[in-house]
Design a protein around this motif. Structure first.
Motif, short mmCIF file in Angstrom:
data_model
loop_
_atom_site.label_atom_id
_atom_site.label_comp_id
_atom_site.label_asym_id
_atom_site.label_seq_id
_atom_site.Cartn_x
_atom_site.Cartn_y
_atom_site.Cartn_z
N THR A 265 35.24 33.39 14.52
CA THR A 265 34.82 34.78 14.72
C THR A 265 33.76 35.19 13.70
OG1 THR A 265 36.55 35.70 13.28
CG2 THR A 265 37.10 35.41 15.63
N GLN B 98 28.80 34.24 22.95
CA GLN B 98 30.01 34.06 22.16
C GLN B 98 30.17 35.22 21.18
OE1 GLN B 98 30.26 30.18 20.35
NE2 GLN B 98 32.03 30.73 19.11
N ASP C 89 31.49 38.21 22.83
CA ASP C 89 32.92 38.09 23.14
C ASP C 89 33.82 38.43 21.96
OD1 ASP C 89 32.41 37.31 25.75
OD2 ASP C 89 32.58 35.16 25.32
N VAL C 90 33.30 38.30 20.73
CA VAL C 90 34.18 38.47 19.57
C VAL C 90 33.92 39.71 18.74
CG1 VAL C 90 34.62 36.00 19.37
CG2 VAL C 90 32.79 37.04 18.00
N THR C 91 32.83 40.44 18.99
CA THR C 91 32.55 41.59 18.13
C THR C 91 32.58 42.90 18.90
OG1 THR C 91 31.08 42.48 16.42
CG2 THR C 91 30.02 41.57 18.39
#
Length: 169
Positions: A70, A98, A101-103
């Motif tokens: 992450t 990506q 998707d994580v932040t």
């Protein structure tokens, strides 16, 4: 302040001042202290990129992400290298996806989308660039760099009135 933090802080300070060799020495000492620190590998990537070794920089950023999947800063740094100078646009776009998707942080989302637009335009995919551009928030951004990059993207896609507003900001 512990030794690891001291070496990392010194490494970033030296890197910001352009002392590549000093920063390399600091980051190597930091890695010796904590070989599983994603922050160490992010700094190593930054310093390697400064030194012109894009392959080593990319490997270091990838190691940082392996250690912390992450770690958005390392992902964005890698994506930026993949766009310029490595010109691996598809991998840069995937890495930015990506990040998205994580932040949940607005600045990181903007950075990722702006890199996706730049990579899409660089590879000649104007359709994708337009789709991502449409997903950007309206208005002027707090960060002048975001205004410049979004303004340039609008300009390159022929949306001149919006480009002018953002570039003026």
């Amino acid at each position: 302040m512990d030794q690891l933090t001291a070496h990392l802080d010194r490494g970033w300070d030296l890197a910001q001042r352009g002392d590549v060799h000093g920063a390399q020495a600091s980051v190597q000492r930091a890695i010796e202290l904590s070989p599983t620190s994603a922050e160490c590998y992010n700094l190593l990537g930054f310093v390697s990129a400064m030194d012109g070794d894009c392959d080593e920089a990319l490997e270091a950023y990838q190691q940082a992400v392996i250690l912390d999947d992450t770690y958005v800063e390392a992902m964005l740094n890698a994506a930026e290298l993949l766009v310029h100078p490595l010109e691996n646009f598809d991998e840069a776009i995937a890495l930015c996806s990506q990040v998205l998707d994580v932040t949940e942080f607005e600045d990181e989302i903007l950075d990722a989308k702006l890199l996706q637009i730049e990579a899409s335009l660089s590879k000649g995919d104007e359709s994708r660039a337009r789709r991502v551009l449409k997903s950007l928030p309206l208005g002027v951004f707090k960060d002048p760099t975001h205004n410049y990059l979004a303004g340039r993207a609008h300009f390159e896609l022929g949306i001149l009135d919006r480009a002018e507003t953002l570039l003026d900001a």
